[in-house]
Enzyme design. Structure first.
Site, PDB file in Angstrom:
ATOM      1  N   ASP A  49       0.871  -1.258   0.114  1.00  0.00           N
ATOM      2  CA  ASP A  49      -0.146  -0.041  -0.004  1.00  0.00           C
ATOM      3  C   ASP A  49       0.826   1.372   0.089  1.00  0.00           C
ATOM      4  OD1 ASP A  49      -2.903   0.946   0.900  1.00  0.00           O
ATOM      5  OD2 ASP A  49      -1.373   2.246   1.802  1.00  0.00           O
ATOM      6  N   TYR A  54       2.758   9.725  -0.205  1.00  0.00           N
ATOM      7  CA  TYR A  54       3.866   8.911   0.580  1.00  0.00           C
ATOM      8  C   TYR A  54       5.181   9.230  -0.030  1.00  0.00           C
ATOM      9  CZ  TYR A  54       0.133   6.254   2.700  1.00  0.00           C
ATOM     10  OH  TYR A  54      -1.243   5.887   3.228  1.00  0.00           O
ATOM     11  N   LYS A  79      -3.105   5.996  -4.079  1.00  0.00           N
ATOM     12  CA  LYS A  79      -4.035   6.908  -3.745  1.00  0.00           C
ATOM     13  C   LYS A  79      -4.136   8.286  -4.528  1.00  0.00           C
ATOM     14  CE  LYS A  79      -3.983   4.751   0.759  1.00  0.00           C
ATOM     15  NZ  LYS A  79      -2.498   4.398   0.749  1.00  0.00           N
ATOM     16  N   HIS A 112      -7.896   9.428  -1.573  1.00  0.00           N
ATOM     17  CA  HIS A 112      -7.346   9.591  -0.280  1.00  0.00           C
ATOM     18  C   HIS A 112      -8.243  10.019   0.818  1.00  0.00           C
ATOM     19  CE1 HIS A 112      -2.844   9.167   1.315  1.00  0.00           C
ATOM     20  NE2 HIS A 112      -3.892   8.994   2.295  1.00  0.00           N
ATOM     21  N   PRO A 191      -3.423   0.186  11.919  1.00  0.00           N
ATOM     22  CA  PRO A 191      -4.063  -0.827  12.766  1.00  0.00           C
ATOM     23  C   PRO A 191      -3.543  -0.764  14.065  1.00  0.00           C
ATOM     24  CG  PRO A 191      -2.475  -1.791  11.064  1.00  0.00           C
ATOM     25  CD  PRO A 191      -2.587  -0.467  10.716  1.00  0.00           C
ATOM     26  N   LYS A 232       2.786  -1.162   9.009  1.00  0.00           N
ATOM     27  CA  LYS A 232       3.681  -0.423   8.559  1.00  0.00           C
ATOM     28  C   LYS A 232       4.843  -0.800   9.437  1.00  0.00           C
ATOM     29  CE  LYS A 232       6.493   3.559   8.501  1.00  0.00           C
ATOM     30  NZ  LYS A 232       6.653   4.667   9.156  1.00  0.00           N
ATOM     31  N   SER A 233       5.965  -0.998   8.981  1.00  0.00           N
ATOM     32  CA  SER A 233       7.168  -0.979   9.936  1.00  0.00           C
ATOM     33  C   SER A 233       8.439  -1.051   8.987  1.00  0.00           C
ATOM     34  CB  SER A 233       7.275  -2.297  10.898  1.00  0.00           C
ATOM     35  OG  SER A 233       8.438  -2.233  11.414  1.00  0.00           O
ATOM     36  N   ARG A 238       9.920  -6.837  13.280  1.00  0.00           N
ATOM     37  CA  ARG A 238       8.746  -6.390  13.478  1.00  0.00           C
ATOM     38  C   ARG A 238       7.798  -6.662  12.217  1.00  0.00           C
ATOM     39  NH1 ARG A 238       9.725  -0.624  16.540  1.00  0.00           N
ATOM     40  NH2 ARG A 238      10.358  -1.584  18.452  1.00  0.00           N
ATOM     41  N   GLU A 241       7.116 -10.360  12.394  1.00  0.00           N
ATOM     42  CA  GLU A 241       6.386 -10.304  13.642  1.00  0.00           C
ATOM     43  C   GLU A 241       4.981 -10.297  13.325  1.00  0.00           C
ATOM     44  OE1 GLU A 241       9.300 -10.087  17.562  1.00  0.00           O
ATOM     45  OE2 GLU A 241       7.774  -8.312  16.759  1.00  0.00           O
ATOM     46  N   ASN A 242       4.823  -9.231  12.465  1.00  0.00           N
ATOM     47  CA  ASN A 242       3.300  -8.817  12.089  1.00  0.00           C
ATOM     48  C   ASN A 242       2.959  -9.652  11.110  1.00  0.00           C
ATOM     49  OD1 ASN A 242       3.644  -6.188  13.200  1.00  0.00           O
ATOM     50  ND2 ASN A 242       4.200  -5.121  11.965  1.00  0.00           N
TER      51      ASN A 242
END
Length: 282
Positions: A49, A54, A79, A112, A191, A232-233, A238, A241-242
């Site tokens: 995404d 961005y 977007k 957006h 999230p 996002k990371s 992480r 992990e996500n």
């Protein structure tokens, strides 16, 4: 490419979209972005995404050109930003995004934020691009129920997705139920509440039962609530992990505990504030 860890959902136009994606919100440094994308692909992510705002569409496009993936192995969302909205400007913005991403077709293209002055013109531009086959699915971001109601008065194509702020402090349950009735997929941006919820003791306690982090518990809560996610990371550990949230299931009681963390607190602007503004905000 690694096997996807999550199921797809079928959007209201029949297009399949991964439930669990990777958010590239404002990851601007090219090396950090490439490393993050490489880790995400290896971990099984296949929805990515981004957005004009961005400022990383070109870097993402370059990555996928060199990653050796088949086009049907990844799903790209981008977007149109507030200052690019309007019938002609939206089409031009889309062409720029398509060029930067080095694609022939965008999987999902979103408005957006709802913008009052160009509300219908922007959507008509998306419908045109969709009809031309340049977009597989069109949708919106940050639209409240009344924005969707207004859009429905003139839209020929119903949005396939509404990407909205959703996390335990702002679960957006009422809007979620409304989207379900309209068969519009609910996708959560931020999230994890931009990390604001992760120090909650209740989340840590639940995580200890499953040997999971608070973040993994929250992401699992989203999935069990039938909410698509794009965490996002830039941290490889992480990112992995996500993705590792499909080997446990929260109980009904645990789901209720997390639901009860609701404070009605956003981490960003209300869409209604943006709706009446002309200057770009986020």
């Amino acid at each position: 490419m690694a096997k996807s860890f999550s199921d797809d959902i079928v959007l209201n136009n029949g297009v399949s979209m991964p439930v669990h994606g990777f958010g590239a919100y404002k990851i601007i440094d090219e090396n950090e972005l490439r490393n993050s994308l490489e880790t995400a692909v290896d971990a099984g992510y296949r929805l990515f995404d981004t957005a004009t705002f961005y400022r990383n569409e070109a870097s993402i496009g370059q990555f996928f050109q060199s990653a050796g993936l088949k086009r049907d192995e990844f799903f790209v969302t981008t977007k149109v930003w507030n200052t690019d909205q309007g019938y002609d400007k939206t089409q031009k913005a889309f062409e720029n995004s398509l060029k930067k991403l080095q694609l022939d077709q965008i999987d999902l293209y979103l408005v957006h934020w709802p913008k009052q002055e160009t509300f219908f013109e922007t959507w008509k531009a998306l419908e045109k691009l969709y009809d031309e086959g340049l977009i597989r699915a069109i949708g919106v971001s940050n639209f409240e129920a009344h924005h969707l109601d207004r859009l429905s008065t003139k839209a020929n194509v119903l949005p396939a997705v509404d990407q909205i702020e959703t996390h335990p402090y702002f679960p957006n349950h009422v809007l979620h139920d409304y989207l379900e009735k309209l068969h519009i997929a609910h996708q959560a941006w931020s999230p994890l509440g931009r990390g604001s919820v992760l120090e909650e003791n209740e989340l840590k306690k639940i995580g200890q039962r499953y040997n999971k982090t608070a973040a993994q518990v929250v992401l699992r809560w989203h999935i069990q609530n039938q909410v698509a996610i794009i965490p996002k990371s830039e941290n490889p550990k992480r990112i992995r992990e996500n993705a590792d949230i499909y080997d446990f299931e929260l109980t009904r009681e645990e789901m209720i505990i997390i639901n009860n963390l609701n404070r009605g607190e956003r981490v960003s602007h209300s869409p209604d504030v943006i709706y009446v503004r002309t200057e770009p905000e986020y």
